[in-house]
Enzyme design. Sequence first.
Site, PDB file in Angstrom:
ATOM      1  N   ASP A  30       0.847  -1.183   0.000  1.00 42.29           N
ATOM      2  CA  ASP A  30       0.000   0.000   0.000  1.00 42.29           C
ATOM      3  C   ASP A  30       0.891   1.245   0.000  1.00 42.29           C
ATOM      4  O   ASP A  30       1.905   1.302   0.689  1.00 42.29           O
ATOM      5  CB  ASP A  30      -0.916   0.002   1.235  1.00 42.29           C
ATOM      6  CG  ASP A  30      -2.047   1.008   1.095  1.00 42.29           C
ATOM      7  OD1 ASP A  30      -3.196   0.569   0.905  1.00 42.29           O
ATOM      8  OD2 ASP A  30      -1.783   2.224   1.160  1.00 42.29           O
ATOM      9  N   ILE A  31       0.489   2.248  -0.776  1.00 40.82           N
ATOM     10  CA  ILE A  31       1.306   3.459  -0.924  1.00 40.82           C
ATOM     11  C   ILE A  31       1.332   4.283   0.365  1.00 40.82           C
ATOM     12  O   ILE A  31       2.304   5.002   0.623  1.00 40.82           O
ATOM     13  CB  ILE A  31       0.789   4.276  -2.139  1.00 40.82           C
ATOM     14  CG1 ILE A  31       1.882   5.146  -2.728  1.00 40.82           C
ATOM     15  CG2 ILE A  31      -0.449   5.086  -1.810  1.00 40.82           C
ATOM     16  CD1 ILE A  31       1.560   5.661  -4.135  1.00 40.82           C
ATOM     17  N   ASN A  87     -12.748  -3.072   2.492  1.00 38.39           N
ATOM     18  CA  ASN A  87     -13.694  -1.989   2.749  1.00 38.39           C
ATOM     19  C   ASN A  87     -14.801  -2.003   1.702  1.00 38.39           C
ATOM     20  O   ASN A  87     -14.606  -2.468   0.575  1.00 38.39           O
ATOM     21  CB  ASN A  87     -12.973  -0.638   2.693  1.00 38.39           C
ATOM     22  CG  ASN A  87     -12.116  -0.384   3.920  1.00 38.39           C
ATOM     23  OD1 ASN A  87     -12.520  -0.706   5.032  1.00 38.39           O
ATOM     24  ND2 ASN A  87     -10.940   0.181   3.717  1.00 38.39           N
ATOM     25  N   VAL A  94     -10.878   3.066  -3.535  1.00 35.75           N
ATOM     26  CA  VAL A  94     -10.524   2.614  -4.889  1.00 35.75           C
ATOM     27  C   VAL A  94     -11.599   1.619  -5.338  1.00 35.75           C
ATOM     28  O   VAL A  94     -11.781   0.575  -4.698  1.00 35.75           O
ATOM     29  CB  VAL A  94      -9.122   1.963  -4.923  1.00 35.75           C
ATOM     30  CG1 VAL A  94      -8.818   1.424  -6.312  1.00 35.75           C
ATOM     31  CG2 VAL A  94      -8.045   2.968  -4.504  1.00 35.75           C
ATOM     32  N   HIS A  98     -10.383  -5.134  -3.441  1.00 42.34           N
ATOM     33  CA  HIS A  98      -9.033  -5.441  -2.955  1.00 42.34           C
ATOM     34  C   HIS A  98      -9.109  -5.766  -1.476  1.00 42.34           C
ATOM     35  O   HIS A  98     -10.042  -5.344  -0.773  1.00 42.34           O
ATOM     36  CB  HIS A  98      -8.071  -4.271  -3.205  1.00 42.34           C
ATOM     37  CG  HIS A  98      -8.554  -2.972  -2.630  1.00 42.34           C
ATOM     38  ND1 HIS A  98      -9.493  -2.207  -3.272  1.00 42.34           N
ATOM     39  CD2 HIS A  98      -8.255  -2.340  -1.474  1.00 42.34           C
ATOM     40  CE1 HIS A  98      -9.740  -1.131  -2.534  1.00 42.34           C
ATOM     41  NE2 HIS A  98      -9.016  -1.193  -1.436  1.00 42.34           N
ATOM     42  N   HIS A 100      -6.905  -5.813   2.170  1.00 40.21           N
ATOM     43  CA  HIS A 100      -5.749  -5.291   2.900  1.00 40.21           C
ATOM     44  C   HIS A 100      -5.236  -6.393   3.824  1.00 40.21           C
ATOM     45  O   HIS A 100      -6.017  -6.972   4.589  1.00 40.21           O
ATOM     46  CB  HIS A 100      -6.155  -4.109   3.776  1.00 40.21           C
ATOM     47  CG  HIS A 100      -6.748  -2.944   3.039  1.00 40.21           C
ATOM     48  ND1 HIS A 100      -6.071  -1.765   2.843  1.00 40.21           N
ATOM     49  CD2 HIS A 100      -7.958  -2.758   2.456  1.00 40.21           C
ATOM     50  CE1 HIS A 100      -6.839  -0.902   2.186  1.00 40.21           C
ATOM     51  NE2 HIS A 100      -7.999  -1.484   1.945  1.00 40.21           N
TER      52      HIS A 100
END
Length: 110
Positions: A30-31, A87, A94, A98, A100
Site C-alpha cells: 500500500d502506498i 472496505n 478505490v 481489494h 488489505h
Amino acid sequence: MSDCIFCKIIRKEIPKELIYESENVVVFEDIHPAADIHILIVPKKHIEGIKDLTDSDGLLLVEVYKTANKLVADNNLENDLYRVMANGGKAQHVPHLHFHLLGGQWKRTV
Ligand code: 5GP
Ligand code: ZN
C-alpha cells in the site's frame, strides 16, 4: 477494460513493484501504509466491490485468502497481530475489489 488505478497497475501501465503475481491476483505494498506491514491483494478481474461478487467468484476468493496465508507466513506474522479485510461503501476509496493485509503495529485505521 477499466481505467481504474488498480487495473492500470495490473496491466503494467503504471509501474509498480509486485510482491506476488498469479493468473488471478496481484500483490503490492500500500502506498500509504497504515501498519508496519500493509499489503494489498488485488484480483485481476475488475470487480468494483464486495457487493458485485457472484457465485462464480468463489474460487477467486479462496485464492485471495490462500495468497494472504502465504504472505502471513512470508512476513512471519502467524503469531503476531494481523488482519485481512476489505472496505465497502463509503469506506472504500478505490473502486476495484481489494483486500488489505495489515500486520504488526497499527498506525491508523484503514
Ligand atoms: P480502500 O480505502 O479503497 O479500501 O483502500 C485503498 C488503498 O489503496 C488505500 O490504503 C491507499 O493507500 C491505496 N492506494 C491508493 N492508490 C494507490 C496506488 O496508486 N498505489 C498503491 N500502492 N496503493 C494505493
Ligand atoms: Zn479495475
